[in-house]
Design an enzyme around this catalytic site. Structure first.
Site, PDB file in Angstrom:
ATOM      1  N   LEU A 140      10.983 -20.505  -4.170  1.00  0.00           N
ATOM      2  CA  LEU A 140       9.865 -19.683  -3.687  1.00  0.00           C
ATOM      3  C   LEU A 140       8.637 -19.789  -4.585  1.00  0.00           C
ATOM      4  O   LEU A 140       8.751 -19.798  -5.810  1.00  0.00           O
ATOM      5  CB  LEU A 140      10.339 -18.215  -3.654  1.00  0.00           C
ATOM      6  CG  LEU A 140       9.286 -17.164  -3.322  1.00  0.00           C
ATOM      7  CD1 LEU A 140       8.973 -17.175  -1.825  1.00  0.00           C
ATOM      8  CD2 LEU A 140       9.769 -15.767  -3.729  1.00  0.00           C
ATOM      9  N   ASN A 142       1.367   3.404  -2.916  1.00  0.00           N
ATOM     10  CA  ASN A 142       1.953   3.839  -4.193  1.00  0.00           C
ATOM     11  C   ASN A 142       1.451   5.226  -4.590  1.00  0.00           C
ATOM     12  O   ASN A 142       2.223   6.071  -5.044  1.00  0.00           O
ATOM     13  CB  ASN A 142       1.580   2.863  -5.314  1.00  0.00           C
ATOM     14  CG  ASN A 142       2.197   1.504  -5.135  1.00  0.00           C
ATOM     15  OD1 ASN A 142       3.094   1.329  -4.318  1.00  0.00           O
ATOM     16  ND2 ASN A 142       1.722   0.533  -5.895  1.00  0.00           N
ATOM     17  N   GLY A 143       0.149   5.432  -4.411  1.00  0.00           N
ATOM     18  CA  GLY A 143      -0.449   6.713  -4.791  1.00  0.00           C
ATOM     19  C   GLY A 143       0.114   7.857  -3.957  1.00  0.00           C
ATOM     20  O   GLY A 143       0.479   8.917  -4.488  1.00  0.00           O
ATOM     21  N   ARG A 144       0.215   7.622  -2.635  1.00  0.00           N
ATOM     22  CA  ARG A 144       0.751   8.673  -1.752  1.00  0.00           C
ATOM     23  C   ARG A 144       2.227   8.955  -2.044  1.00  0.00           C
ATOM     24  O   ARG A 144       2.682  10.080  -1.990  1.00  0.00           O
ATOM     25  CB  ARG A 144       0.557   8.284  -0.281  1.00  0.00           C
ATOM     26  CG  ARG A 144      -0.825   8.648   0.230  1.00  0.00           C
ATOM     27  CD  ARG A 144      -1.158   7.919   1.486  1.00  0.00           C
ATOM     28  NE  ARG A 144      -1.513   6.532   1.190  1.00  0.00           N
ATOM     29  CZ  ARG A 144      -1.629   5.584   2.104  1.00  0.00           C
ATOM     30  NH1 ARG A 144      -1.392   5.866   3.375  1.00  0.00           N
ATOM     31  NH2 ARG A 144      -1.978   4.374   1.763  1.00  0.00           N
ATOM     32  N   HIS A 185       2.915   3.312  -8.895  1.00  0.00           N
ATOM     33  CA  HIS A 185       2.739   1.886  -9.181  1.00  0.00           C
ATOM     34  C   HIS A 185       3.981   1.319  -9.879  1.00  0.00           C
ATOM     35  O   HIS A 185       4.426   0.220  -9.579  1.00  0.00           O
ATOM     36  CB  HIS A 185       1.498   1.650 -10.043  1.00  0.00           C
ATOM     37  CG  HIS A 185       0.207   2.018  -9.349  1.00  0.00           C
ATOM     38  ND1 HIS A 185      -0.062   1.637  -8.055  1.00  0.00           N
ATOM     39  CD2 HIS A 185      -0.873   2.730  -9.761  1.00  0.00           C
ATOM     40  CE1 HIS A 185      -1.252   2.093  -7.713  1.00  0.00           C
ATOM     41  NE2 HIS A 185      -1.760   2.773  -8.725  1.00  0.00           N
ATOM     42  N   SER A 194      -8.328  -5.139   5.197  1.00  0.00           N
ATOM     43  CA  SER A 194      -8.924  -4.790   3.902  1.00  0.00           C
ATOM     44  C   SER A 194      -9.301  -5.987   3.024  1.00  0.00           C
ATOM     45  O   SER A 194      -8.898  -6.057   1.860  1.00  0.00           O
ATOM     46  CB  SER A 194      -8.003  -3.859   3.122  1.00  0.00           C
ATOM     47  OG  SER A 194      -7.855  -2.651   3.799  1.00  0.00           O
ATOM     48  N   GLU A 204     -12.177  -4.745  -5.048  1.00  0.00           N
ATOM     49  CA  GLU A 204     -12.623  -3.350  -4.898  1.00  0.00           C
ATOM     50  C   GLU A 204     -11.857  -2.403  -5.836  1.00  0.00           C
ATOM     51  O   GLU A 204     -12.351  -1.343  -6.206  1.00  0.00           O
ATOM     52  CB  GLU A 204     -12.444  -2.878  -3.450  1.00  0.00           C
ATOM     53  CG  GLU A 204     -13.373  -3.555  -2.445  1.00  0.00           C
ATOM     54  CD  GLU A 204     -13.008  -5.006  -2.110  1.00  0.00           C
ATOM     55  OE1 GLU A 204     -11.822  -5.378  -2.265  1.00  0.00           O
ATOM     56  OE2 GLU A 204     -13.911  -5.770  -1.719  1.00  0.00           O
ATOM     57  N   ARG A 224      -5.189  -2.077   8.737  1.00  0.00           N
ATOM     58  CA  ARG A 224      -6.405  -2.803   8.358  1.00  0.00           C
ATOM     59  C   ARG A 224      -6.023  -4.039   7.552  1.00  0.00           C
ATOM     60  O   ARG A 224      -4.966  -4.064   6.924  1.00  0.00           O
ATOM     61  CB  ARG A 224      -7.274  -1.932   7.422  1.00  0.00           C
ATOM     62  CG  ARG A 224      -7.983  -0.794   8.023  1.00  0.00           C
ATOM     63  CD  ARG A 224      -8.965  -0.211   6.998  1.00  0.00           C
ATOM     64  NE  ARG A 224      -8.285   0.423   5.872  1.00  0.00           N
ATOM     65  CZ  ARG A 224      -7.834   1.666   5.868  1.00  0.00           C
ATOM     66  NH1 ARG A 224      -7.980   2.425   6.935  1.00  0.00           N
ATOM     67  NH2 ARG A 224      -7.244   2.164   4.810  1.00  0.00           N
ATOM     68  N   ASP A 250       0.830  -1.204   0.000  1.00  0.00           N
ATOM     69  CA  ASP A 250       0.000   0.000   0.000  1.00  0.00           C
ATOM     70  C   ASP A 250       0.865   1.255   0.000  1.00  0.00           C
ATOM     71  O   ASP A 250       1.977   1.251   0.535  1.00  0.00           O
ATOM     72  CB  ASP A 250      -0.916  -0.026   1.240  1.00  0.00           C
ATOM     73  CG  ASP A 250      -2.087   0.945   1.103  1.00  0.00           C
ATOM     74  OD1 ASP A 250      -2.290   1.483   0.003  1.00  0.00           O
ATOM     75  OD2 ASP A 250      -2.791   1.163   2.107  1.00  0.00           O
TER      76      ASP A 250
HETATM   77  C1  FPP Z   1      -1.689   0.186  -3.510  1.00  0.00           C
HETATM   78  O1  FPP Z   1      -1.308   1.510  -3.567  1.00  0.00           O
HETATM   79  C2  FPP Z   1      -1.208  -0.551  -4.672  1.00  0.00           C
HETATM   80  C3  FPP Z   1      -1.986  -1.134  -5.619  1.00  0.00           C
HETATM   81  C4  FPP Z   1      -3.451  -1.128  -5.589  1.00  0.00           C
HETATM   82  C5  FPP Z   1      -1.405  -1.810  -6.773  1.00  0.00           C
HETATM   83  C6  FPP Z   1      -0.133  -2.515  -6.473  1.00  0.00           C
HETATM   84  C7  FPP Z   1       0.401  -3.075  -7.698  1.00  0.00           C
HETATM   85  C8  FPP Z   1       1.702  -3.093  -8.015  1.00  0.00           C
HETATM   86  C9  FPP Z   1       2.788  -2.537  -7.199  1.00  0.00           C
HETATM   87  C10 FPP Z   1       2.079  -3.783  -9.239  1.00  0.00           C
HETATM   88  C11 FPP Z   1       2.323  -5.193  -8.832  1.00  0.00           C
HETATM   89  C12 FPP Z   1       2.914  -5.965  -9.889  1.00  0.00           C
HETATM   90  C13 FPP Z   1       3.090  -7.301  -9.786  1.00  0.00           C
HETATM   91  C14 FPP Z   1       3.576  -8.055 -10.939  1.00  0.00           C
HETATM   92  C15 FPP Z   1       2.787  -8.032  -8.560  1.00  0.00           C
HETATM   93  P1  FPP Z   1      -2.456   2.632  -3.619  1.00  0.00           P
HETATM   94  O2  FPP Z   1      -2.654   2.984  -5.046  1.00  0.00           O
HETATM   95  O3  FPP Z   1      -3.642   2.123  -2.899  1.00  0.00           O
HETATM   96  O4  FPP Z   1      -1.745   3.786  -2.839  1.00  0.00           O
HETATM   97  P2  FPP Z   1      -2.471   4.933  -1.981  1.00  0.00           P
HETATM   98  O5  FPP Z   1      -3.216   4.230  -0.883  1.00  0.00           O
HETATM   99  O6  FPP Z   1      -1.316   5.733  -1.476  1.00  0.00           O
HETATM  100  O7  FPP Z   1      -3.354   5.690  -2.928  1.00  0.00           O
END
Ligand code: FPP
Length: 249
Positions: A131, A22-24, A37, A196, A67, A194, A20
């Site tokens: 793995l 990536n967006g932030r 991402h 989730s 979701e 959480r 979790d």
């Molecule tokens: C959550 O961050 C991340 C995701 C919903 C996507 C995660 C996916 C990847 C990192 C790509 C994975 C690739 C493979 C091959 C496994 P968010 O967008 O919810 O972040 P935020 O809560 O800060 O907005």
């Protein structure tokens, strides 16, 4: 520095991660969400290599939840494309590290191209003995529990299963994680505390580890720290400390 502190004799067999933040991470760098991402994929690469190297048997990553289909279409499409590209690029790394790819979730809901890529990668890596990298795609625990309940009901209806034979084993066998041991350690990044809708049945006795670190910033050392923290805990599974110590005999 953290690596030497890890007790190789007490490794968790299965580590599950809610990736979790990536967006932030992207926002804090003044970038569009997709950059977060993409950076998150780098973390997937290094944590998978580290887990393989440590001899962990199963690593489950929550890549896309049921979701997540409700996110803006543009982000959903871009995430699907990123998954396809990543699998294409990373199959070689998986082969090099003797990693077998598995998926859980409703793979059929993914765009055809993504389904094909994942199925092909699963076939290619099927013989690898190290793995098991389990990617949760269009997964949610409630979805999988409903699906299991329906399957069990169908079997009862058709006469192949008796109601009194439904127990923990039969339920586990009807989940998408059938054959995969329950996670010993469940990590969530980004400070949220959480579950989730992730592995609700399977995480009944998992140790939970929450870190404020955003997924793109989650380094191998942060991963080692989580493992060391886990190794410092006493897992009682409902028993007393005394019972556990007696059993050690
Ligand atoms: C959550 O961050 C991340 C995701 C919903 C996507 C995660 C996916 C990847 C990192 C790509 C994975 C690739 C493979 C091959 C496994 P968010 O967008 O919810 O972040 P935020 O809560 O800060 O907005």
């Amino acid at each position: 520095m953290y690596k030497e502190t890890i007790d190789r004799e007490r490794m968790p067999r299965h580590v599950a991660i809610i990736m979790d933040g990536n967006g932030r991470w992207a926002k804090s760098h003044g970038l569009a969400r997709m950059f977060g991402h993409r950076q998150g994929v780098e973390t997937v690469h290094r944590i998978t290599e580290a887990a393989a190297e440590l001899g962990i048997r199963y690593l489950t990553l929550y890549a896309f939840s049921t979701e997540n289909w409700n996110r803006p279409q543009q982000e959903v499409d871009a995430l699907m494309e990123l998954l396809v590209d990543t699998i294409a690029k990373e199959t070689e790394t998986l082969m090099k590290n003797n990693v077998r790819l598995l998926t859980i979730g409703d793979l059929n809901r993914l765009p055809q191209k993504a389904q094909d890529k994942f199925r092909r990668c699963m076939e290619q890596t099927a013989g690898n003995t190290g793995l098991r990298l389990v990617i949760a795609l269009s997964y949610s625990a409630r979805w999988e529990i409903i699906r299991a309940a329906r399957k069990l009901a169908e079997e009862v209806q058709s006469g192949t299963l008796r109601v009194e034979d439904i127990d923990e084993t039969t339920v586990s066998e009807h989940l998408t994680t059938s054959g995969i041991p329950d996670p010993d350690l469940l990590i969530r990044t980004s400070g949220e505390q959480r579950i989730s809708n992730f592995l609700l049945w399977q995480a009944a006795y998992s140790e939970l580890y929450f870190t404020p670190c955003l997924w793109p910033d989650f380094t191998v050392d942060e991963f080692y720290k989580a493992l060391i923290d886990y190794q410092g805990r006493e897992r009682r599974f409902g028993k007393t400390s005394e019972q556990l110590n007696t059993n050690k005999g």
